[in-house]
Structure formats: C-alpha cells, structure tokens
Enzyme design. Structure first.
Site, short mmCIF file in Angstrom:
data_model
loop_
_atom_site.label_atom_id
_atom_site.label_comp_id
_atom_site.label_asym_id
_atom_site.label_seq_id
_atom_site.Cartn_x
_atom_site.Cartn_y
_atom_site.Cartn_z
N ARG A 138 38.23 -4.82 45.58
CA ARG A 138 38.75 -5.24 46.89
C ARG A 138 38.95 -6.77 46.93
NH1 ARG A 138 37.15 -8.93 51.24
NH2 ARG A 138 37.93 -8.08 53.19
N GLY A 192 38.77 -9.70 56.61
CA GLY A 192 39.94 -10.06 55.81
C GLY A 192 41.14 -9.14 55.92
N THR A 227 38.26 -17.31 58.40
CA THR A 227 37.10 -16.50 58.05
C THR A 227 37.00 -15.33 59.01
OG1 THR A 227 34.68 -16.43 57.89
CG2 THR A 227 35.60 -18.05 59.40
N GLY A 228 36.63 -14.18 58.47
CA GLY A 228 36.53 -13.00 59.33
C GLY A 228 36.87 -11.75 58.55
N THR A 241 31.55 -17.15 54.55
CA THR A 241 32.71 -17.69 53.83
C THR A 241 32.82 -19.18 54.18
OG1 THR A 241 33.91 -15.63 53.85
CG2 THR A 241 35.25 -17.62 53.79
N GLY A 298 40.06 -9.87 49.56
CA GLY A 298 40.23 -10.18 50.98
C GLY A 298 41.34 -11.18 51.22
N ASP A 299 41.28 -11.81 52.38
CA ASP A 299 42.33 -12.75 52.77
C ASP A 299 42.14 -14.14 52.16
OD1 ASP A 299 39.96 -12.86 54.43
OD2 ASP A 299 41.00 -14.38 55.62
N1 ASP Z 1 37.45 -13.21 55.14
C1 ASP Z 1 36.48 -12.84 54.13
C2 ASP Z 1 36.98 -11.57 53.47
O1 ASP Z 1 37.44 -10.68 54.14
C3 ASP Z 1 35.12 -12.60 54.66
C4 ASP Z 1 34.61 -13.57 55.68
O2 ASP Z 1 35.27 -14.54 56.02
O3 ASP Z 1 33.49 -13.37 56.20
O4 ASP Z 1 36.84 -11.45 52.28
#
Ligand code: ASP
Length: 328
Positions: free
Chosen positions: A221, A247, A244-245, A193, A223-224
């Site tokens: 789906r 979500g 990032t992470g 991301t 995400g955040d």
């Molecule tokens: N945060 C992103 C999501 O959950 C994915 C990521 O940052 O790796 O869609």
C-alpha cells in the site's frame, strides 16, 4: 473622441497604479523567510497525552524549526532546508517517519517520502522502502540525480545505495510503541507523518513529506505522502503544501494540488483555498487530516479537520508557535 481617450488613459493609469501598489505592498510585507512544519494529524485527546510526552513533542517541533532557521540564516535554499528539518523529525521515534515508522499488517516498516521544488517544479519521491534511514534524502536525490520522479521498493533502495544514501537494517525502525499499536490495530489513533514547507530568502518555495504510512496497511500500500499533487506540492506561482491524514482521500481529492489550483485559477487566498479543501470538500467526503502551507508572500495555513495536528511555524519577523490541539 479626445474626451474618450483621456478617460481611457485615466482608467489605465489608475489600474496600473493600483496594480503596482499591490505588488509593492505585498513585497514590502513579505517576511525574509518562513518555515511551517507538521508532525501528523489525528485523534488527539488531551487526557491521553501526558504532560511529559506533550513537552517531548513540543520541544522536538521547536528543534526542527530552529534547525531550519539556522540553515536559512546560513543561506541554504528552500529544498535544503526542507530536507534538514524533516531529517530531525525522521530521526525522532516520536513521529511516524524514519525511526518510529508504523508497522504494516505483516509487521514491516514501509516508508514513503516526497519533495518538490516550487521554482522549477522538479520533484522526487520514494515509496514502500524498507531500509532507507532518511527517505526524504532519497526523494531529494531522485529529484536531482535521476531522470525519474518516483522510485519504489528495492529499486529505490538500490538507487539510494548507489548514490551514497545511508541504508539501515530493518530493525532500526522498530519501536515498542508502534509495535503495540499494530497489535491494537487502531488505525486512526496513529499519527505522526512529518512535513515541512519553506519560503526562502530568494522567494523560492519547497515542500516535503515523509511517513511510515498507516498502521496495519496492506502489502504494497502506498499513501498520499510520496504522490506529487496529493501529499506534497510546491509552485512558486502559488504555494507549497504538505499533507497528513487518511491518504486514500488525499490521493483521490489531489489535496495539495487542489489548493494550489484554487489559488492559480480562482484567485483565492491561501487560507481560503486551504480551508475550502480541508474543512469543506475533504471533510464532507469523510477524509480526516490536514495540511501545512506557505504562499509566495509568506502567508501560512495550518488547516485541519481532525481533532488535532502536531504543527508549528517560524517567520523571520520573529513570529513563531508550536501547537498540538485544536483549541490552541
Ligand atoms: N497520509 C499518510 C498516509 O496515508 C498517513 C498520515 O499522514 O498519517 O500514508
């Protein structure tokens, strides 16, 4: 009585001079501009990234920072710089955003992005889009050219087309590497991301995030990353944040806004707030990932609780750096 008054006067005078000294000092040391970027957080094992690939990542992160600096020098505002920097990363197949986005369980690429202006608290986002080449540009347009904050799926694509944003055939997003990752369906190994936060010459903050989401994600789906307050937040009074992470955790813990709130209501510094949310709250909850952030005085944070995070920063003072692994 006279004594009490003069003591009171002295107290107020000392207080005022302390306050003005603070403001003077912080304003004096504030860099003219600051850019911080990320290219995703996750499991990053040195032994599994070749030297050659590592160099590719570092040089693309540097290119993104330099693109941003050039724009800032030319007088671009924070929002414009965030967009230009993210475009560089979206156009690179190295990252999970734009070209190089991960695949859903059903074999599609569904992209999310958002942007926020810290001066006005205006924001825009697109979610679950399959044919917008640079989702961050569409998010910016939702902010500037619509009365809404978030548009999703085919509606977002229609809005983008009507406003002259480039649409592509879905095959544009295909990369062999992400396709193989779907076959392996190892979610937490897939990072990439992208995000950018900027403090511009006028002292305004902005944040943006763009992603393909998580490998193997289910139909629809979200995400955040396109959610204001979770993956992206900017407020001139506090800070600009891009996350990032994993979500689902970032949404439930409203990570980006939480950091801003701790600064606003608790008076925490940016690094105190970011470390508390990422290294304590989120980590204890089991949510892996990280953030990049800049505050109104140009302090930065690149806090993460995962093994690594592609990240970099650049300040007008000449300070800069690009990093991948934890120990750097
Ligand atoms: N945060 C992103 C999501 O959950 C994915 C990521 O940052 O790796 O869609």
């Amino acid at each position: 009585m006279k004594n009490t008054l003069s003591i009171l006067f002295m107290f107020v005078a000392v207080l005022l001079s302390a306050c003005s000294r603070d403001v003077h000092e912080t304003e004096r040391t504030r860099p003219e501009y600051v850019i911080v970027i990320h290219g995703g957080a996750g499991v990053m094992d040195r032994s599994r990234i070749t030297q050659e690939r590592e160099e590719l990542y570092r040089s693309k992160l540097n290119e993104a920072l330099e693109t941003g600096e050039e724009a800032l020098k030319n007088g671009d505002n924070a929002i414009s710089v965030v967009t230009k920097v993210i475009n560089v990363l979206e156009d690179s197949p190295l990252f999970n955003a734009g070209k190089g986005a991960v695949f859903t369980h059903d074999g599609y690429n569904e992209l999310d992005a958002s942007i926020m202006d810290g001066k006005t608290l205006n924001a825009g986002s697109v979610a679950g889009v399959r044919d917008i080449r640079n989702p961050i540009n569409a998010a910016k347009l939702v902010m500037t050219n619509s009365e809404h904050v978030m548009l999703s799926g085919p509606g977002a694509s229609r809005f983008a087309r009507e406003n002259g944003i480039e649409l592509v055939d879905s095959s544009y997003f295909f990369t062999v590497e992400r396709w193989r990752a779907l076959q392996r369906t190892i979610n937490d190994e897939e990072t990439g991301t992208v995000g950018c936060v900027v403090l511009d010459k006028d002292g305004n903050l902005a944040a943006g995030t763009s992603t393909g989401g998580m490998t193997n994600k289910k139909y629809g789906r979200i995400g955040d990353s396109p959610i204001i307050g979770a993956g992206t937040y900017a407020n001139n009074a506090t800070c600009a944040v891009s996350a990032t992470g994993h979500g689902e955790y970032f949404i439930r813990y409203t990570v980006a806004h939480d950091i801003s709130t701790l600064m606003e209501y608790r008076g925490m510094s940016l690094s105190e707030a970011a470390d508390f949310v990422i290294l304590q709250k989120l980590k204890e909850a089991g949510g892996s990932g990280g953030i990049i952030a800049v505050d109104k005085m140009g302090n930065i944070s690149m806090s993460f609780n995962s093994q690594g995070m592609f990240r970099g920063f650049l300040k007008s003072t000449g300070e800069r750096g690009v990093y991948i692994f934890r120990e750097e």
